[in-house]
Enzyme design. Structure first.
Site: not given
Length: 631
Positions: A197-200, A202, A417-418, A421
């Site tokens: 979806p959304g790759t162009g 249409t 927590h962050e 990461h």
């Protein structure tokens, strides 16, 4: 349309009020004309008070001596004229005329019936959905596009150069068919645009309409299917009949998977309405009666569910893959969309393209639009790079929820927590570089560490997957090291879910388990069909399933141990980064690397020095606890 309906109702109300006034009881008007009895009229004549009369048939009107007028009705009175002559009354006589009814009278007499007919037609058209009425169910809903509706050309489509080359050949064939037919080539029957979806897809179809000077019909796959049996097939026939009248032409069907799914999946012997519509579409595309000069272009993001008969050559002769753009394609797409807004000189499209891997054309258009809205909200005249960066963070991580009130303990837990990461990511060579870390709630998360790859990734290595699992477990390990085993929260639920799925794919799909080898293993999958849960048959035994679970746990435990080893040895870096997150709330990847690797503090502007000191003091007070021993 609303104004038209309002005007119709206003006209109906006004006409109803007029009818009421016209057809109301006429007695009031009769009383106002001085109607008198015939006997009283004779008495007035005898008394000599009648001056003038006008006799028309049996109707008598006249004037009395005092100037008042009267009106009466005369029976067959033979001596009336003699009596009036004796009294010296001026007599005017005229025959009773049979007048033809006027046009207004005819309209007034027929008006109630015409009003009822008009209201009935109005409501019938509303119920039948406008054009076509009850007889238009089987007609095609395909719209014929023209240049007045906004012409799109290939210059407006960027980032999908290979797909453009495929469809440019179709446009060239329509413009000059002899160029290909002289070598024996035939015009392609159809082209299927496939991509996420959304790759162009249409947009690419609209560009074909803009480039080829031929009629272009556009319709959605869902427009064929109705609740009435046979309507879809009838609409397919009507659509191709319209195409024949305008040949050569292009018919574009968007979301063709709505009608083109594989047959035989339903009940009732495959006679449902959708399958009949698909059967008619297959016949029209390549049957005994071939439709010359009609090119069918369809778009879908689910080619796996389409019927094989629809995909074979002769129907869709070519399948054009419209994928997500690479860095060059993203830059070209940004150039197209950036023309619509005013940008400052500091906006670098290559930098934006490098920082948006995996973005589709629709995502990039949304990014540019969000940047323009943010700049307008700040009353800026141009969009700067800071607005684009803020819009990118909003699109990637979600909007900031600064209204969410967090206590100091919650901020401290989120910061560690962050920070866990981020510290693991810095110490894993195969990990993607850190783009940004924040403890400001965004979307559904209380905090986030965003990592971006340095280049587009077409495949992922085993080393990279193990590094990602270790980074994901860093948040849970940091909570255990700092707050203890009993104070661990549910904040790592999404991390655990992600590492479990990744480890399972490594074992069952990617062949990265030495115990199970390079074999693809399926799972028990449940599908809802006609309200019932149907379980697909798996292709592995219970013993193999146990081995899969053990291998998945082994991979996850390995990442857990790696994250715990890194954070235990880098505990001071964890404190340092958590303190900075408590003070500044958001840190970029460069600021994190400078802080941890070079001990360079972030440079931020505060309103006053007192505000800066208060933030640092508060962070030190909150983080000043010594870490608890590892468990």
């Amino acid at each position: 349309m609303n104004l038209k309906n309002l005007a119709m109702w206003a006209l109906i109300v006004l006409l109803s009020v007029g009818l009421f006034n016209i057809f109301q009881n006429p007695k009031n008007s009769i009383n106002t004309n001085n109607q008198v009895t015939f006997s009283k009229f004779l008495n007035e004549v005898e008394d000599g008070r009648v001056v003038e009369v006008n006799i028309q048939g049996n109707n008598i009107t006249g004037v009395l001596s005092d100037g008042s007028k009267f009106k009466t009705f005369s029976p067959n009175y033979p001596n009336l004229v003699e009596k009036l002559s004796e009294k010296g009354v001026s007599i005017n006589a005229s025959p009773l005329e049979d007048k033809m009814p006027s046009l207004l009278g005819i309209l007034l007499s027929w008006f109630p019936m015409l009003l009822l007919i008009g209201v009935w037609i109005f409501f019938m058209r509303q119920m039948q959905g406008g054009k076509g009425g009850a007889m238009g169910f089987g007609r095609s809903k395909a719209k014929l596009l023209n240049e007045a509706q906004g012409k799109v050309t290939f210059n407006d489509v960027a980032g999908v150069e290979e797909a453009k080359e495929e469809v440019e050949e179709i446009v060239e064939f329509l413009k000059d068919p002899k160029k290909f037919s002289r070598l024996g080539g035939k015009i392609p029957k159809g082209a299927l645009l496939i991509g996420p979806p959304g790759t162009g897809k249409t947009l690419l179809a609209k560009a074909i309409a803009g480039e080829a000077n031929v009629p272009f019909f556009s319709i959605s796959g869902s427009d064929f299917v109705e609740m009435f049996v046979g309507v879809g097939a009838s609409r397919v026939r009507d659509m191709f009949e319209q195409g024949k009248k305008h040949a050569p032409c292009i018919i574009f069907i968007d979301e063709i998977d709505a009608v083109g799914r594989s047959r035989g999946a339903g009940l009732g012997g495959g006679n449902d309405e959708r399958e009949q519509t698909l059967n008619q579409l297959l016949v029209e595309m390549d049957g005994f009666d071939t439709n010359e000069g009609i090119i069918l272009i369809a778009a879908t993001n689910r080619p796996d569910v389409l019927d094989p008969a629809l995909l074979r050559p002769g129907r869709f002769d070519r399948q054009v893959v419209v994928g997500n753009p690479d860095i060059m394609g993203r830059e070209a797409i940004l150039k197209v969309h950036i023309k619509k807004i005013n940008t400052g000189p500091d906006v670098k499209l290559r930098t934006i393209a490098r920082g948006t891997p995996g973005f589709s054309g629709a995502d990039l258009a949304n990014l540019v639009n969000e940047a323009a809205l943010l700049a307008a909200r700040k009353n800026k005249r141009v969009v700067t790079m800071s607005d684009v960066e803020e819009a990118k963070d909003k699109v990637m991580m979600g909007a900031e929820r600064r209204s969410l009130v967090m206590s100091e303990d919650e901020k401290k837990l989120t910061a560690y927590h962050e920070g866990g990461h981020a510290i693991v990511a810095l110490n894993e060579k195969a990990s993607d570089p850190i783009h940004k870390a924040t403890i400001i709630p965004r979307g559904r998360a209380l905090g986030m560490v965003m990592r971006l790859p340095e280049r587009d990734q077409l495949s992922v290595s085993r080393e990279k997957m193990h590094a990602d699992i270790a980074v994901a477990m860093g948040g849970r390990i940091a909570e255990e090291l700092i707050f203890g085993h009993d104070k661990v929260t549910s904040g790592a639920s999404s991390d655990i879910d992600m590492v479990t799925k990744m480890a399972k794919n490594m074992v069952t799909k990617y062949g990265m388990s030495e115990e199970l080898g390079t074999i693809a293993y399926g799972d028990n999958e449940e599908e809802v069909f006609l309200g019932r849960s149907v379980t697909k048959q798996q292709n592995m035994s219970e013993e193999t399933a146990k081995k899969v679970d053990l291998e998945v746990k082994k991979i996850v435990d390995k990442g857990y141990a790696r994250a715990k080893e890194v954070l235990t040895s880098k505990i001071e870096d964890l404190h340092k980064l958590s303190k900075a997150l408590m003070i500044y709330e958001t840190l970029s990847g460069d600021e994190i690397r400078d802080l941890i690797l070079k001990d360079i503090k972030p440079t931020r502007s505060f309103k006053t020095d007192e505000e800066k000191d208060n933030k640092e003091t508060s962070a030190l007070d909150t983080i000043g606890l010594k870490p608890k021993p590892a468990i």
